[in-house]
Motif scaffolding. Structure first.
Motif, PDB file in Angstrom:
ATOM      1  N   ALA A  71      -4.686  17.441  10.479  1.00  0.00           N
ATOM      2  CA  ALA A  71      -5.816  16.654   9.985  1.00  0.00           C
ATOM      3  C   ALA A  71      -5.381  15.772   8.817  1.00  0.00           C
ATOM      4  O   ALA A  71      -5.754  14.596   8.731  1.00  0.00           O
ATOM      5  N   ALA A  72      -4.563  16.336   7.922  1.00  0.00           N
ATOM      6  CA  ALA A  72      -4.126  15.573   6.743  1.00  0.00           C
ATOM      7  C   ALA A  72      -3.252  14.389   7.147  1.00  0.00           C
ATOM      8  O   ALA A  72      -3.430  13.270   6.647  1.00  0.00           O
ATOM      9  N   VAL A  73      -2.313  14.629   8.071  1.00  0.00           N
ATOM     10  CA  VAL A  73      -1.406  13.554   8.517  1.00  0.00           C
ATOM     11  C   VAL A  73      -2.209  12.449   9.211  1.00  0.00           C
ATOM     12  O   VAL A  73      -2.023  11.249   8.933  1.00  0.00           O
ATOM     13  N   ALA A  74      -3.117  12.851  10.097  1.00  0.00           N
ATOM     14  CA  ALA A  74      -3.917  11.845  10.816  1.00  0.00           C
ATOM     15  C   ALA A  74      -4.795  11.065   9.844  1.00  0.00           C
ATOM     16  O   ALA A  74      -4.952   9.847   9.975  1.00  0.00           O
ATOM     17  N   LEU A  88      -9.618   8.693   2.910  1.00  0.00           N
ATOM     18  CA  LEU A  88     -10.173   7.965   1.759  1.00  0.00           C
ATOM     19  C   LEU A  88      -9.093   7.710   0.717  1.00  0.00           C
ATOM     20  O   LEU A  88      -8.966   6.607   0.178  1.00  0.00           O
ATOM     21  N   GLY A  89      -8.310   8.760   0.431  1.00  0.00           N
ATOM     22  CA  GLY A  89      -7.244   8.624  -0.561  1.00  0.00           C
ATOM     23  C   GLY A  89      -6.196   7.612  -0.123  1.00  0.00           C
ATOM     24  O   GLY A  89      -5.798   6.729  -0.888  1.00  0.00           O
ATOM     25  N   ALA A  90      -5.762   7.714   1.137  1.00  0.00           N
ATOM     26  CA  ALA A  90      -4.706   6.826   1.633  1.00  0.00           C
ATOM     27  C   ALA A  90      -5.180   5.380   1.699  1.00  0.00           C
ATOM     28  O   ALA A  90      -4.423   4.453   1.378  1.00  0.00           O
ATOM     29  N   SER A  91      -6.430   5.172   2.094  1.00  0.00           N
ATOM     30  CA  SER A  91      -6.922   3.790   2.169  1.00  0.00           C
ATOM     31  C   SER A  91      -7.107   3.210   0.767  1.00  0.00           C
ATOM     32  O   SER A  91      -6.871   2.010   0.558  1.00  0.00           O
ATOM     33  N   ALA A  92      -7.494   4.063  -0.182  1.00  0.00           N
ATOM     34  CA  ALA A  92      -7.621   3.587  -1.566  1.00  0.00           C
ATOM     35  C   ALA A  92      -6.250   3.156  -2.103  1.00  0.00           C
ATOM     36  O   ALA A  92      -6.146   2.185  -2.854  1.00  0.00           O
ATOM     37  N   GLY A 129      -5.927   5.980   7.048  1.00  0.00           N
ATOM     38  CA  GLY A 129      -6.258   5.251   5.829  1.00  0.00           C
ATOM     39  C   GLY A 129      -5.197   4.242   5.437  1.00  0.00           C
ATOM     40  O   GLY A 129      -5.504   3.147   4.968  1.00  0.00           O
ATOM     41  N   PHE A 130      -3.936   4.597   5.621  1.00  0.00           N
ATOM     42  CA  PHE A 130      -2.856   3.727   5.135  1.00  0.00           C
ATOM     43  C   PHE A 130      -2.462   2.671   6.155  1.00  0.00           C
ATOM     44  O   PHE A 130      -2.137   1.536   5.797  1.00  0.00           O
ATOM     45  N   LEU A 131      -2.486   3.070   7.442  1.00  0.00           N
ATOM     46  CA  LEU A 131      -1.927   2.186   8.476  1.00  0.00           C
ATOM     47  C   LEU A 131      -2.948   1.731   9.526  1.00  0.00           C
ATOM     48  O   LEU A 131      -2.635   0.902  10.368  1.00  0.00           O
ATOM     49  N   ALA A 164      -3.728   2.150  -0.046  1.00  0.00           N
ATOM     50  CA  ALA A 164      -3.276   1.020   0.782  1.00  0.00           C
ATOM     51  C   ALA A 164      -3.817  -0.324   0.304  1.00  0.00           C
ATOM     52  O   ALA A 164      -3.126  -1.340   0.417  1.00  0.00           O
ATOM     53  N   VAL A 165      -5.030  -0.329  -0.223  1.00  0.00           N
ATOM     54  CA  VAL A 165      -5.589  -1.617  -0.669  1.00  0.00           C
ATOM     55  C   VAL A 165      -5.047  -2.032  -2.032  1.00  0.00           C
ATOM     56  O   VAL A 165      -5.350  -3.129  -2.508  1.00  0.00           O
ATOM     57  N   ARG A 166      -4.234  -1.163  -2.634  1.00  0.00           N
ATOM     58  CA  ARG A 166      -3.684  -1.484  -3.966  1.00  0.00           C
ATOM     59  C   ARG A 166      -2.181  -1.760  -3.962  1.00  0.00           C
ATOM     60  O   ARG A 166      -1.688  -2.484  -4.816  1.00  0.00           O
ATOM     61  N   VAL A 167      -1.451  -1.168  -3.013  1.00  0.00           N
ATOM     62  CA  VAL A 167       0.010  -1.339  -3.014  1.00  0.00           C
ATOM     63  C   VAL A 167       0.371  -2.709  -2.416  1.00  0.00           C
ATOM     64  O   VAL A 167      -0.446  -3.319  -1.720  1.00  0.00           O
ATOM     65  N   PRO A 168       1.595  -3.188  -2.677  1.00  0.00           N
ATOM     66  CA  PRO A 168       2.013  -4.462  -2.060  1.00  0.00           C
ATOM     67  C   PRO A 168       2.027  -4.335  -0.528  1.00  0.00           C
ATOM     68  O   PRO A 168       2.335  -3.253  -0.012  1.00  0.00           O
ATOM     69  N   PRO A 169       1.683  -5.408   0.175  1.00  0.00           N
ATOM     70  CA  PRO A 169       1.643  -5.347   1.645  1.00  0.00           C
ATOM     71  C   PRO A 169       2.972  -4.905   2.263  1.00  0.00           C
ATOM     72  O   PRO A 169       2.997  -4.251   3.302  1.00  0.00           O
ATOM     73  N   GLN A 170       4.084  -5.259   1.580  1.00  0.00           N
ATOM     74  CA  GLN A 170       5.404  -4.882   2.126  1.00  0.00           C
ATOM     75  C   GLN A 170       5.561  -3.369   2.205  1.00  0.00           C
ATOM     76  O   GLN A 170       6.275  -2.866   3.074  1.00  0.00           O
ATOM     77  N   ALA A 171       4.902  -2.657   1.289  1.00  0.00           N
ATOM     78  CA  ALA A 171       4.987  -1.190   1.318  1.00  0.00           C
ATOM     79  C   ALA A 171       4.324  -0.651   2.592  1.00  0.00           C
ATOM     80  O   ALA A 171       4.843   0.262   3.255  1.00  0.00           O
ATOM     81  N   ILE A 172       3.180  -1.242   2.949  1.00  0.00           N
ATOM     82  CA  ILE A 172       2.484  -0.825   4.185  1.00  0.00           C
ATOM     83  C   ILE A 172       3.367  -1.147   5.390  1.00  0.00           C
ATOM     84  O   ILE A 172       3.521  -0.324   6.303  1.00  0.00           O
TER      85      ILE A 172
END
Lengths: 97, 262
Positions: free
Chosen positions: B148-151, B88-92, B156-158, B94-102
């Motif tokens: 679990a945290a890494v996965a 949840l944290g990582a996806s929150a 969420g991010f990728l 990911a939807v805010r950072v610039p796409p290049q960061a992802i």
């Protein structure tokens, strides 16, 4: 109910969910090709239903696991399932607003 | 979006599913860069599509593993709270950072994955300890929570399952046999993807028109790949997949550089 049957029930929930989702996705894509993909079209509604089923499948799996834990009076397992369910429901409530 | 694009999505998903099942890396780590670089989807849309594919394949894999009684459901759920919160944290983020960061992070993860695939560290002997015994140890618990945290963060991010990191950590850190670790990871990955996909859906980044053909392709490909895996030269396949991941990473970096950096 023994452990093996519990696992089979959980497997059935997950595989049935994936099967239903696959059917809805397939039907939705055929409709999309036949009738187009405009917003609100039947194709989009069927595909969205497939997506909803897919998202609900692991959640239903947790519910089935919690039934298993409650039958065994496994308080720790039940608590873990409850914690995950609460977080998932919260995320889904946010996502499906 | 016409039938040709649907077919391209289906074919990309199928190829990814075959490769993922044969090499044992899941599909998302290849699907996201292929959708972004090959089909021109914005990286966040590719992540959304991948999450749906991950949901489908992990639910199917977990169901099939459960028939064999392999996943440790109780352990998986115990670790899952951490994974879900991280997702949840990582996806929150990911939807805010610039796409290049992802894209940049994805390139790094592809290189790491290539290293893990080519080294296959987790297949080294030493995983024969009983899972329940080791799981009670403090180090095992910490490694499990780390897995679990890494996965969760990767999901969420990728939009990838994160199994390629989670399985070795569950195996080496908690002492789970490889197949049990793989099955438990498959069970967990689906739940993590539910949380991540909810955030992407909120932000309009989960398009069923894109996700459905890709998910169907990946499911079909995973089934075909599982049948083909026993006939393939596993070592050669792993090297090819590692090379593909490096090529994709380089292409992603070039794309970021062309866009003016992360």
């Amino acid at each position: 109910m023994n452990s093996r049957r519990d696992d089979q029930l959980l497997a059935l929930v997950l595989l049935a969910g994936v099967g239903l989702c696959t059917a809805l996705f397939g039907a939705g894509l055929l409709l999309a090709v036949a009738t187009g993909t405009a917003p609100g079209s039947p194709a989009l509604r069927v595909l969205t239903a497939g997506l909803d089923v897919l998202v609900a499948t692991p959640v239903a799996g947790v519910a089935a696991a919690m039934v298993r834990f409650s039958r065994r009076r496994d308080v720790a397992g039940l608590a873990a399932g409850l914690a995950v369910s609460c977080i998932l429901l919260l995320s889904l409530l946010i996502g499906f607003r | 979006m016409g039938p040709v694009f649907f077919l391209l999505l289906l074919a990309t998903g199928f190829g990814t599913g075959v490769l993922g099942a044969m090499a044992g890396i899941g599909g998302g780590v290849v699907l996201v860069p292929l959708l972004h670089l090959g089909l021109g989807l914005p990286v966040r849309s590719a992540v959304g599509v991948s999450l749906v594919a991950v949901l489908a394949t992990s639910s199917m894999a977990a169901g099939l593993y459960l028939r064999e009684g392999l996943p440790l459901v109780r352990l998986g759920l115990a670790l899952q709270s951490v994974a879900t919160l991280c997702a949840l944290g990582a996806s929150a983020v990911a939807v805010r950072v610039p796409p290049q960061a992802i894209t940049t992070v994805l390139a790094v993860v592809l290189v790491i994955t290539a290293g893990l695939v080519s080294l296959r560290l987790w297949l080294a002997p030493g995983g024969s300890r009983g899972p329940e015994v080791t799981a009670r140890r403090l180090r095992g618990r910490i490694m499990g929570l780390l897995a679990a945290a890494v996965a969760g963060a990767a999901s969420g991010f990728l939009g990838i399952g994160g199994g390629v990191v989670q399985v070795p950590l569950l195996h080496l850190g908690m002492g789970l046999p490889v197949r049990v670790a793989t099955a438990t990871s498959a069970y967990m990955v689906g739940l993590t993807a539910v949380a991540s996909s909810a955030v992407y859906r909120t932000h309009g980044l989960l398009d069923p028109m894109l996700a459905a053909p890709a998910a169907l392709g990946v499911l079909g490909g995973a089934l075909a790949g599982a049948r083909l895996a026993s006939r393939a030269d596993q070592r050669l396949l792993e090297r090819l997949v590692a090379a593909l991941l490096i090529v994709l990473a380089v292409q992603l970096v070039r794309r970021v550089a062309a866009a003016g950096g992360p």
